[in-house]
Design a protein around this motif. Structure first.
Motif, PDB file in Angstrom:
ATOM      1  N   MET A  34       0.737  -0.964  16.532  1.00  0.00           N
ATOM      2  CA  MET A  34       1.509   0.209  15.909  1.00  0.00           C
ATOM      3  C   MET A  34       1.902  -0.142  14.386  1.00  0.00           C
ATOM      4  N   PRO A  35       1.407   0.696  13.461  1.00  0.00           N
ATOM      5  CA  PRO A  35       0.411   1.846  13.363  1.00  0.00           C
ATOM      6  C   PRO A  35      -0.994   1.417  13.672  1.00  0.00           C
ATOM      7  N   SER A  36      -1.869   1.905  14.043  1.00  0.00           N
ATOM      8  CA  SER A  36      -3.343   1.588  14.113  1.00  0.00           C
ATOM      9  C   SER A  36      -4.187   2.694  13.235  1.00  0.00           C
ATOM     10  N   GLY A  37      -5.336   2.418  13.339  1.00  0.00           N
ATOM     11  CA  GLY A  37      -6.175   3.186  12.625  1.00  0.00           C
ATOM     12  C   GLY A  37      -6.378   2.677  11.066  1.00  0.00           C
ATOM     13  N   SER A  38      -6.259   3.558  10.047  1.00  0.00           N
ATOM     14  CA  SER A  38      -6.341   2.936   8.762  1.00  0.00           C
ATOM     15  C   SER A  38      -5.083   2.241   8.455  1.00  0.00           C
ATOM     16  N   ALA A  39      -4.788   1.168   8.867  1.00  0.00           N
ATOM     17  CA  ALA A  39      -3.894   0.534   8.730  1.00  0.00           C
ATOM     18  C   ALA A  39      -3.176   0.404   7.263  1.00  0.00           C
ATOM     19  N   ASP A  40      -4.001   0.279   6.340  1.00  0.00           N
ATOM     20  CA  ASP A  40      -3.747   0.430   4.820  1.00  0.00           C
ATOM     21  C   ASP A  40      -2.909   1.692   4.452  1.00  0.00           C
ATOM     22  N   LEU A  41      -3.155   2.735   5.240  1.00  0.00           N
ATOM     23  CA  LEU A  41      -2.231   3.893   4.964  1.00  0.00           C
ATOM     24  C   LEU A  41      -1.282   4.382   5.816  1.00  0.00           C
ATOM     25  N   ARG A  42      -1.418   4.083   7.077  1.00  0.00           N
ATOM     26  CA  ARG A  42      -0.530   4.480   8.261  1.00  0.00           C
ATOM     27  C   ARG A  42       0.810   3.807   7.982  1.00  0.00           C
ATOM     28  N   LEU A  43       1.930   4.444   8.175  1.00  0.00           N
ATOM     29  CA  LEU A  43       3.398   4.065   8.006  1.00  0.00           C
ATOM     30  C   LEU A  43       4.078   4.268   9.207  1.00  0.00           C
ATOM     31  N   LEU A  44       4.953   3.105   9.802  1.00  0.00           N
ATOM     32  CA  LEU A  44       5.853   3.421  10.943  1.00  0.00           C
ATOM     33  C   LEU A  44       7.124   2.656  10.623  1.00  0.00           C
ATOM     34  N   TRP A  45       8.222   3.480  10.685  1.00  0.00           N
ATOM     35  CA  TRP A  45       9.460   3.015  10.222  1.00  0.00           C
ATOM     36  C   TRP A  45      10.623   3.527  10.971  1.00  0.00           C
ATOM     37  N   LEU A  46      11.629   2.443  11.230  1.00  0.00           N
ATOM     38  CA  LEU A  46      12.729   2.644  12.007  1.00  0.00           C
ATOM     39  C   LEU A  46      13.876   2.812  10.923  1.00  0.00           C
ATOM     40  N   GLU A  47      14.479   4.083  11.141  1.00  0.00           N
ATOM     41  CA  GLU A  47      15.718   4.570  10.691  1.00  0.00           C
ATOM     42  C   GLU A  47      16.906   4.530  11.630  1.00  0.00           C
ATOM     43  N   ALA A 104      -5.432  -6.757   0.170  1.00  0.00           N
ATOM     44  CA  ALA A 104      -5.627  -7.106  -1.208  1.00  0.00           C
ATOM     45  C   ALA A 104      -7.113  -6.973  -1.793  1.00  0.00           C
ATOM     46  N   ASP A 105      -7.268  -6.353  -3.022  1.00  0.00           N
ATOM     47  CA  ASP A 105      -8.663  -6.250  -3.388  1.00  0.00           C
ATOM     48  C   ASP A 105      -8.924  -8.017  -3.931  1.00  0.00           C
ATOM     49  N   ALA A 106     -10.364  -7.892  -4.513  1.00  0.00           N
ATOM     50  CA  ALA A 106     -10.854  -9.189  -5.217  1.00  0.00           C
ATOM     51  C   ALA A 106      -9.955  -9.785  -6.313  1.00  0.00           C
ATOM     52  N   LYS A 107      -9.025  -9.159  -6.691  1.00  0.00           N
ATOM     53  CA  LYS A 107      -8.134  -9.832  -8.015  1.00  0.00           C
ATOM     54  C   LYS A 107      -6.816 -10.160  -7.072  1.00  0.00           C
ATOM     55  N   GLY A 108      -6.411  -9.989  -5.887  1.00  0.00           N
ATOM     56  CA  GLY A 108      -5.359 -10.353  -5.310  1.00  0.00           C
ATOM     57  C   GLY A 108      -4.318  -9.370  -5.253  1.00  0.00           C
ATOM     58  N   GLN A 109      -4.791  -8.073  -5.749  1.00  0.00           N
ATOM     59  CA  GLN A 109      -3.825  -6.802  -6.009  1.00  0.00           C
ATOM     60  C   GLN A 109      -3.800  -5.960  -4.725  1.00  0.00           C
ATOM     61  N   ALA A 110      -2.509  -5.576  -4.447  1.00  0.00           N
ATOM     62  CA  ALA A 110      -2.532  -4.689  -3.261  1.00  0.00           C
ATOM     63  C   ALA A 110      -3.164  -3.526  -3.536  1.00  0.00           C
ATOM     64  N   THR A 111      -3.982  -2.893  -2.518  1.00  0.00           N
ATOM     65  CA  THR A 111      -4.743  -1.853  -2.464  1.00  0.00           C
ATOM     66  C   THR A 111      -4.510  -0.816  -1.435  1.00  0.00           C
ATOM     67  N   LEU A 112      -4.928   0.397  -1.710  1.00  0.00           N
ATOM     68  CA  LEU A 112      -4.793   1.578  -0.704  1.00  0.00           C
ATOM     69  C   LEU A 112      -6.435   1.764  -0.224  1.00  0.00           C
ATOM     70  N   ASN A 113      -7.093   1.219  -1.170  1.00  0.00           N
ATOM     71  CA  ASN A 113      -8.722   1.558  -0.715  1.00  0.00           C
ATOM     72  C   ASN A 113      -9.099   0.502   0.214  1.00  0.00           C
ATOM     73  N   SER A 114      -9.409   0.874   1.296  1.00  0.00           N
ATOM     74  CA  SER A 114      -9.763  -0.326   2.464  1.00  0.00           C
ATOM     75  C   SER A 114     -10.972  -0.892   2.017  1.00  0.00           C
ATOM     76  N   TYR A 115     -12.005   0.026   1.408  1.00  0.00           N
ATOM     77  CA  TYR A 115     -13.437  -0.490   0.835  1.00  0.00           C
ATOM     78  C   TYR A 115     -13.510  -1.516  -0.101  1.00  0.00           C
ATOM     79  N   ASP A 116     -12.216  -1.703  -0.847  1.00  0.00           N
ATOM     80  CA  ASP A 116     -11.890  -2.751  -1.804  1.00  0.00           C
ATOM     81  C   ASP A 116     -11.235  -3.859  -1.176  1.00  0.00           C
ATOM     82  N   ALA A 117     -10.531  -3.840   0.047  1.00  0.00           N
ATOM     83  CA  ALA A 117      -9.932  -4.923   0.532  1.00  0.00           C
ATOM     84  C   ALA A 117     -10.792  -6.137   0.883  1.00  0.00           C
TER      85      ALA A 117
END
Length: 189
Positions: A34-47, A104-117
């Motif tokens: 948890m979270p599952s699915g598109s793990a790059d976009l999904r957010l689970l948090w504890l307040e 991370a993408d090929a440059k080592g930068q964090a990405t939200l695009n799973s196809y670049d990961a």
């Protein structure tokens, strides 16, 4: 499921009344991370909040473990990472424990695009059947009076409003996955 355990802390060295709070996030009824699915976009948090009479205090997670790296702190606690400005958005309060994966993408930068990961930078999602303990501290402010309660809320977003704003989509609504409240009785300072 959420469990709350509180323990009074030794206040003999100061005039501050304090308690340690342990929240157990129980993912044992889930057969996946948890979270599952598109793990790059999904957010689970504890307040976690403390209520003392009419006063409401947001409690940040405590990271006293020396094995915790700067990167894992900045990725797992809202508002501490550079990438947060591009991912989390205003929905998650600073100091909340965030469960997520960052790629991370090929440059080592964090990405939200799973196809670049091409690699995983960070992944602290709750594993299937895992029970994870999170630590908090409550320092009762001078003059605070009234009943004390601790409330823990686990929330989920399929994607942040920063992501939807960039695509011109409606803002997502947070879903409450679990909520627990512990009534601790009257205290005064």
């Amino acid at each position: 499921e959420l469990l709350i355990k509180t323990t009074p802390m030794d206040a003999s060295q100061s005039r501050t009344i304090a308690m340690a709070i342990e929240i157990t996030v129980d993912n044992s009824r889930t057969g996946h991370s948890m979270p599952s699915g598109s793990a790059d976009l999904r957010l689970l948090w504890l307040e976690v909040t403390a209520h003392i009479g009419d006063l409401i205090l947001a409690l940040p997670v405590v990271t006293a473990d020396s094995a915790v790296t700067t990167d894992s702190i900045s990725h797992s606690i809202a508002g501490y990472g550079n990438f947060d400005m591009r991912l989390i958005g205003p929905e998650i309060p600073k100091g909340s424990r965030v469960y997520r994966a960052i790629f991370a993408d090929a440059k080592g930068q964090a990405t939200l695009n799973s196809y670049d990961a091409v690699a995983t930078l960070f992944d602290n999602r709750l594993k299937s059947a895992e029970k994870r303990r999170e630590s908090y501290q409550l320092m009762i402010p001078e003059g605070a009076k009234g009943d004390i309660s601790i409330e823990a809320t686990l929330k989920y977003l399929p994607y942040s409003s920063i992501f939807t704003d960039g695509l011109g989509l409606p803002k997502p609504e947070a879903v409450i996955v679990a909520r627990k409240k512990a009534e601790l009785g009257a205290q005064s300072r």
